[in-house]
Design an enzyme around this catalytic site. Sequence first.
Site, short mmCIF file in Angstrom:
data_model
loop_
_atom_site.label_atom_id
_atom_site.label_comp_id
_atom_site.label_asym_id
_atom_site.label_seq_id
_atom_site.Cartn_x
_atom_site.Cartn_y
_atom_site.Cartn_z
N ASN A 136 0.83 -1.22 0.00
CA ASN A 136 0.00 0.00 0.00
C ASN A 136 0.86 1.26 0.00
OD1 ASN A 136 1.06 0.08 2.56
ND2 ASN A 136 -0.90 0.02 3.65
N HIS A 138 3.34 1.90 2.15
CA HIS A 138 3.87 2.33 3.45
C HIS A 138 5.39 2.22 3.50
CE1 HIS A 138 3.40 -1.96 5.32
NE2 HIS A 138 4.66 -1.77 4.98
N GLU A 143 1.86 4.55 7.59
CA GLU A 143 0.81 3.98 6.75
C GLU A 143 0.09 5.09 5.99
OE1 GLU A 143 0.13 0.82 6.31
OE2 GLU A 143 1.50 0.03 7.83
C1 F6R Z 1 10.46 -2.89 7.65
C2 F6R Z 1 9.47 -1.91 7.28
C3 F6R Z 1 8.38 -2.15 6.29
C4 F6R Z 1 8.78 -3.04 5.12
C5 F6R Z 1 7.59 -3.25 4.17
C6 F6R Z 1 7.91 -4.24 3.08
O1 F6R Z 1 11.33 -2.40 8.66
O2 F6R Z 1 9.54 -0.88 7.83
O3 F6R Z 1 7.90 -0.92 5.84
O4 F6R Z 1 9.84 -2.45 4.42
O5 F6R Z 1 6.48 -3.70 4.89
O6 F6R Z 1 8.05 -5.51 3.64
P1 F6R Z 1 8.55 -6.75 2.78
O7 F6R Z 1 9.96 -6.48 2.42
O8 F6R Z 1 8.42 -7.94 3.72
O9 F6R Z 1 7.65 -6.82 1.60
#
Ligand code: F6R
Length: 235
Positions: A136, A138, A143
């Site tokens: 999304n 974030h 968020e």
């Molecule tokens: C991690 C973080 C999150 C991830 C995001 C993507 O410290 O802050 O914002 O970077 O959720 O996660 P993955 O890499 O698991 O798709």
Amino acid sequence: MQISRYDDYGSMSVKAAEFVANEIIAKPNLILGLPTGATPIGMYRKLIFMYERDKITFKEVKTFNLDEYYPIKRTSKHSYYKFMFDKFFKGIDIHGENINIPDGEAKNPVAEAASYEEKLANVGYADLMVLGVGANGHIGFNEPAEVMKANTHVELLSENTKEQNARFFNSADDVPEEAITMGMGSIMRSRKILLLVSGETKQEALAALNRGIITPKIPVTYLLLHRDVTVLTDI
Ligand code: F6R
């Protein structure tokens, strides 16, 4: 913003590791911002490999992680603290006192967030901030919302985020209620940003960057305001 596309996750991860290694070689006492998640695991593996082959040393590097659940014990298998040690820190020669991660065990999370921001400010923020992105859009636990918080703060996790992160826990009810996360300002004050966008679920986030419109409804678009962002993607 420079966007480079790689054929697969492996080659994107190698490129990411080389990017980080070059920054460390140029500045051995680099202030390095780091994410957790699935995306950076390949990069961490490759950096460990480079360290083992004497290509780089982390002896003078200081790291600052983006975020941590709250409350959570460091020893919990879900803590970002444990993730970072298992996936990266235990494989390299970084000094423990140079590792910074928001403290999920702090008595007062608001005070912990403020002191984390102060620590970042005292070192002049990250020289290089590595980021992943949520489907999304974030970044950290920033968020989609009507407004963005600038500094490190406590974020109440939305039901949606809890459901998404439930895949790592037994159920959504086991996901901690809150997180301590760098704010978009803490991130944007970094000198350089390396954003890794991996997997089909991130299509929309990548498309938002290509559209070039900045909105808090897609937090990653704030990076369009930064003057030194490199995006590596495998999609
Ligand atoms: C991690 C973080 C999150 C991830 C995001 C993507 O410290 O802050 O914002 O970077 O959720 O996660 P993955 O890499 O698991 O798709």
